[in-house]
Design an enzyme around this catalytic site. Structure first.
Site: not given
Ligand code: NDP
Length: 448
Positions: A16, A43, A48, A51, A99, A176, A178, A182, A199, A437, A442
């Protein structure tokens, strides 16, 4: 008008900040950008881009296996983590250079220091120097959130994962979302035993339930272990150098590496924003209006630090819109509607628009069209992995409200489909389009 050192001072040279700075400079503004780490931001440097390269590198494990039924024999096949790691980091250096060059070519002054806000029009640099600017843009992004637990410092985050000396034999990934899914895919393909600990019992919150279920099913089939409803109690180092993790609801687990992927929080701590009168929201996010301006008219923010949609292309859009609005005489708002996204898991997920349950809640009657198929390549390879494409439509007028896909190349396919959803096309418009095809894509025009 007051005399300032700069028209725009940007803090943070990520996606940004770089876009906003170079566009503002192209509009004729005198711009400086301060960056405490490396130009490119999350990124490019530790997100990104590296990764995705690891995802490519990991996928060869399946390609090599699948190649056998296509007649190929590979006598010796060995993976060397250090070769991939070093090549990826070399490319990150190249991009960091590009960059930097882009900013320099636009006449933006790069200040390789931390900067904090010391007033509505004043910034203090790490070396103590104070500079003034008509506008200050905060584009400092977000940082990994590490849950509080004993021994958490023994774990790593996505910042460190690209630099591992050795590939761990066993990794525990906390979260659980992104990053967890990944990197679970990446490490599993490299031969590391992966356990995801979350969690809650929900993976990838926000994605359509059918896709999440399919990813879980395929991940388990590939050998990834999952432990749900588990919170960390503590991590300790054992005598032989392993990490013993204790958690609620499950037995202790011994691994070689713990990766925290538990979300990212805005990087606003210690930036001086509160003292300058800027309103911060939940989790320290900077509250901004439609044009990226805070409650202090000369201070603005774009990207992850605003904690709206933490995605690079969104930060870039916001940076562009901010610069066009302020320096290009072209007021521009960024639409946060209908943003396509992807998870580069194995296999990847891609989505745009409303999930089935969101659409049902919003519109009441909806129609679902689906294709659950085994891609031709998987059939010949003997790979028992099915793809799933789902289209959510408004029953009243057939308008597409969302498209959700899991399967090889789904993010590549989704980009074009997202245009159709954004402009409001209908299922009939898709049906009227002749299929290409044989392809996986498709299926989108043949949905039943
Ligand atoms: P996410 O927000 O995707 O997932 C966070 C996970 O951690 C969830 O499963 C959540 O559980 C859990 N969580 C949150 N807080 C706690 C806590 N205090 N203790 C234990 N578990 C917790 O975050 P990521 O870290 O994977 O990625 C960060 C951000 O980066 C993403 O939101 C995304 O926007 C961006 N990103 C995008 C990608 C892409 O576009 N392909 C790739 C990587 C990152 P619950 O769901 O139960 O709350």
């Amino acid at each position: 008008m007051a005399d300032y050192d700069y028209d725009l001072f940007t803090i943070g040279a990520g996606s940004g900040g770089v876009r906003a700075s170079r566009v503002a400079a192209a509009h004729g503004a005198k711009v400086a950008v301060a960056e405490e780490y490396r130009v490119g931001g999350t990124c490019v440097i530790r997100g990104c881009v590296p990764k995705k390269m690891l995802v490519y590198g990991a996928h060869f494990a399946e390609d090599v296996q699948d190649a056998r039924n296509f007649g190929w024999t590979m006598e010796t096949c060995r993976f060397d983590w250090k070769v991939l790691r070093d090549n990826v980091l070399k490319d990150v250096d190249r991009l960091n250079g590009l960059y930097t060059q882009t900013l320099e070519n636009h006449g933006v002054e790069i200040i390789p220091q931390r900067a904090t806000v010391s007033g509505p029009n004043e910034v203090t640099l790490g070396d103590g120097r104070k500079v003034t600017a008509r506008h200050i843009l905060i584009a400092v992004g977000a940082r990994p959130l590490i849950p509080e637990c004993k021994g958490h410092e023994l774990g790593i985050t996505s910042n460190e994962v690209f630099h591992l000396d050795e590939l761990p034999r066993r990794i525990l990934i906390a979260g659980g979302g992104y990053i967890a899914n990944e990197f679970a895919g990446i490490f599993n393909e490299f031969g590391t035993h992966v356990t995801i600990i979350n969690r809650s019992d929900t993976l990838l919150r926000g994605y359509d339930q059918s896709l999440r279920d399919r990813l879980l099913q395929i991940s388990v089939m590939k050998g990834i272990d999952f432990r749900f409803n588990a919170s960390f109690r503590g991590i300790e180092k054992t005598e032989d150098g392993c990490l013993r993790v204790s958690m609620t609801n499950h037995d202790d687990l011994e691994v070689d590496c713990v990766l925290f992927a538990t979300g990212r929080i805005p990087n606003t701590e210690g930036l001086g924003l509160e003292a300058a009168g800027v309103t911060l929201g939940e989790r320290g996010a900077i509250a901004v209006d439609d044009y990226g301006t805070t409650n202090v008219p000369s201070i603005h923010a774009v990207g992850d630090v605003t904690d709206r949609v933490q995605l690079t292309p969104v930060a870039i859009r916001e940076g562009q819109a901010f610069a066009d609005t302020l320096f290009g005489d072209k007021p521009t708002k960024v639409s946060h509607d209908c943003i396509p996204s992807a998870v580069f898991s194995h296999p990847p997920i891609a989505a745009v628009g409303l999930t089935e349950s969101e659409a049902r809640n919003k519109f009441g009657t909806i129609k679902i069209y689906q294709s659950d198929f085994r891609p031709m390549k998987n059939v010949l390879a003997g790979r028992n992995e099915r793809s799933l494409y789902k289209m959510v439509c408004n029953a009243a007028d057939g308008r597409i409200l969302g498209i959700h896909m899991i399967g090889p190349d789904s993010p590549e396919i989704m980009q074009a489909a997202a245009v159709a959803v954004k402009v409001g096309l209908t299922k009939d418009d898709f049906d009227a389009t002749v299929a290409i095809h044989p392809t996986m894509a498709e299926e989108l025009v043949l949905l039943k």
